[in-house]
Scaffold this motif. Sequence first.
Motif, short mmCIF file in Angstrom:
data_model
loop_
_atom_site.label_atom_id
_atom_site.label_comp_id
_atom_site.label_asym_id
_atom_site.label_seq_id
_atom_site.Cartn_x
_atom_site.Cartn_y
_atom_site.Cartn_z
N LEU A 83 83.48 30.51 44.70
CA LEU A 83 84.85 30.20 44.02
C LEU A 83 86.10 30.63 44.99
O LEU A 83 87.22 29.90 44.89
N ALA A 84 85.74 31.43 45.90
CA ALA A 84 86.79 31.87 46.65
C ALA A 84 86.90 31.18 48.13
O ALA A 84 87.59 31.43 49.21
N ARG A 85 85.68 30.36 48.44
CA ARG A 85 85.68 29.56 49.53
C ARG A 85 85.81 28.14 49.45
O ARG A 85 85.53 27.47 50.42
N VAL A 86 86.31 27.79 48.49
CA VAL A 86 86.71 26.24 48.22
C VAL A 86 88.16 26.17 48.01
O VAL A 86 88.78 26.91 47.48
N ASP A 87 88.75 24.81 48.01
CA ASP A 87 90.19 24.61 47.54
C ASP A 87 90.00 24.65 46.23
O ASP A 87 89.26 24.35 45.38
#
Length: 277
Positions: A204-208
């Motif tokens: 969730l925090a590692r994709v655009d």
Amino acid sequence: MAAGARDRRLDPPRPRLLAGHALGAREVAGQGRWAVGQWLETDGTSRARVRVGAIGTVDVAPNTRLRLVGTGPREHRLALARGRIGADVLAPPRLFLVETPGALAVDLGCTYTLEVDAAGEGLLRVTRGFVSLEEGARRSYVPAGAVCRMRPGRGPGTPRFADASEAFQAALDAFDVDGSARQSLAILVGEARPADGLTLWHLLARVDLPDRGVVYARLARLVPPPGGVTREGVLRLDPAELEAWKSALEPAWPLAARKAKLLKKTGGEAWPPGAHR
């Protein structure tokens, strides 16, 4: 603890030679003090064990280079330059730490193995409790049964459970190398099981933002978010909502699920979220 009693958890690490010859640490044979800054290096036939106060032990495998970075009332810190160690620690969080070229391994009360190859790339395997892998603002939360890679200059990768499908693991390795690659992400979303919510939660925090909605939708189908956790809050990466959802994911993790079934079978209480040990 009685007044005036010494807290043995804070005793400095003391190494002991188990087999062969350890280089650069003559105190090993006599179980003497390990000086801060000193390297403990095993050859191809040697092994050593480091007792860390009263909180646990670190087994040092052959062909390993390990340094004592610091020891004191707030933390014991080692640095693994290459090779493999096995840590078995029962202590308050963040009392025992191991530096590697790719990330800092922060013990949260656990048992794990940590490997570093000649290129500085590392692999963490946790068998009890939790480890936090940290590099700057990037963190990976690795519970029992999970593994996580780390690379110099990139920090910790995305954790996954060791029993995830081969396609899932291959796609995750490609994602961690290439970043937000749509093809890899599509495989991860399609292959994910409820237990793989661990991986999706980290993604969730590692994709655009556009891809975050895709990850959210799949994770919500696998393990619905608890009350108070909203789509809007997750998409803006609200820390409290993300933490609440992570706690709700824990019962689906392999070791937590097995222990919950055992407790139910034997008449015990269910294992509450947040107590995954």
